[in-house]
Design an enzyme around this catalytic site. Structure first.
Site, PDB file in Angstrom:
ATOM      1  CG  ASP A   1      -1.900  -1.117   1.241  1.00 48.50           C
ATOM      2  OD1 ASP A   1      -2.226  -1.603   0.149  1.00 48.50           O
ATOM      3  OD2 ASP A   1      -2.338  -1.503   2.347  1.00 48.50           O
TER       4      ASP A   1
HETATM    5  N1  URA Z   1      -1.266  -6.071   3.631  1.00 45.67           N
HETATM    6  C1  URA Z   1      -1.768  -4.818   3.669  1.00 45.67           C
HETATM    7  O1  URA Z   1      -2.802  -4.578   4.247  1.00 45.67           O
HETATM    8  N2  URA Z   1      -1.076  -3.854   3.068  1.00 45.67           N
HETATM    9  C2  URA Z   1       0.077  -4.050   2.433  1.00 45.67           C
HETATM   10  O2  URA Z   1       0.661  -3.114   1.897  1.00 45.67           O
HETATM   11  C3  URA Z   1       0.591  -5.360   2.398  1.00 45.67           C
HETATM   12  C4  URA Z   1      -0.099  -6.354   2.996  1.00 45.67           C
END
Ligand code: URA
Length: 239
Positions: free
Chosen positions: A101
């Site tokens: 993310d």
């Molecule tokens: N899980 C998430 O919620 N975000 C990420 O960036 C990676 C795994």
């Protein structure tokens, strides 16, 4: 000399199995001649085309990046945000393997090897992805068990995970949790915690299989060597 289906898969346009189907369907040409049987080997300078389009046969590169916060895991962004690809000066067209993310930091692999990327992202492989989550509140033993056994996110049960409480800070009412998963569903870790009513305040991917962030500050990257890449292949294939 390499097998034709392997070379097609490495170019990123199809999985190895799909490449075999393309060959059998007479859609593949080597130096202008249709090849319709499996097992044919090709040289580095052979021109291969699929559906009349030449495939890309450039040298494969693999990077491990320590992704900073505020960078998008994509090759381009319509809103003009910085992308992970822009952090690595590489003339070949590389792309991220999986996703972190915008606000998640840590280990991310980038490559121009489509077959490798498919293999790493295939849900059947059991490559450890180790995350450190700072969450609001604390985990009850029953909540830890839920996370370990699998929780429902978006109507799908997650696979088993490993969960360890690393630290509890009563003064700020936060905990640091290590969670190890194999899958890579969208926002998986945040949604797993959300499913038990916990908010993730910060998330970092600390390790992918044996690849940790030693020596890499935020925003820094390094090339993976042959040994590391073959080790990942071995791990992804054995289950
Ligand atoms: N899980 C998430 O919620 N975000 C990420 O960036 C990676 C795994």
């Amino acid at each position: 000399m390499e097998r034709l289906q392997k070379v097609i898969a490495a170019s990123g346009i199809a999985s190895r199995r799909k490449a075999e189907e393309l060959i059998l369907a007479k859609k593949v040409m080597v130096n202008g001649k249709v090849v319709s049987e499996l097992g044919v080997k090709v040289k580095d300078n052979d021109i291969i085309s699929v559906d009349g389009q030449p495939i890309n046969r450039e040298e494969k590169v693999y990077y491990l990046l320590n992704k900073p916060r505020g960078v998008i895991t994509s090759t381009s962004d319509e809103h003009g945000r910085k992308t992970v690809v822009s952090l690595i000066p590489e003339s070949k067209r590389i792309y991220p393997v999986g996703r972190l993310d915008y606000d998640t930091t840590g280990a991310l692999i980038l490559t121009n090897d489509g077959e490798f990327a498919n293999m790493m992202m295939h849900p059947s492989n059991e490559i450890d992805k180790v995350y450190i989550a700072k969450i609001k509140g604390m985990l009850l033993p029953s909540e830890i068990m839920q996370l370990k056994n699998g929780v429902m996110i978006d109507g799908i049960m997650t696979s088993k995970s490993r969960v360890k409480v690393k630290k509890v800070d009563k003064s700020t009412n936060t905990s640091i949790i290590e969670i190890i998963i194999h899958e890579g569903k969208n926002h998986q870790v945040k949604k797993m915690f959300e499913s038990i009513g916990k908010e993730v305040l910060k998330l970092k991917r600390e390790r992918i299989a044996f690849l940790d962030l030693k020596g890499l500050n935020s925003g820094e990257y390094r090339k993976l060597n042959h040994k590391e890449v073959s080790k990942l292949y071995v791990l992804a294939r054995e289950k």
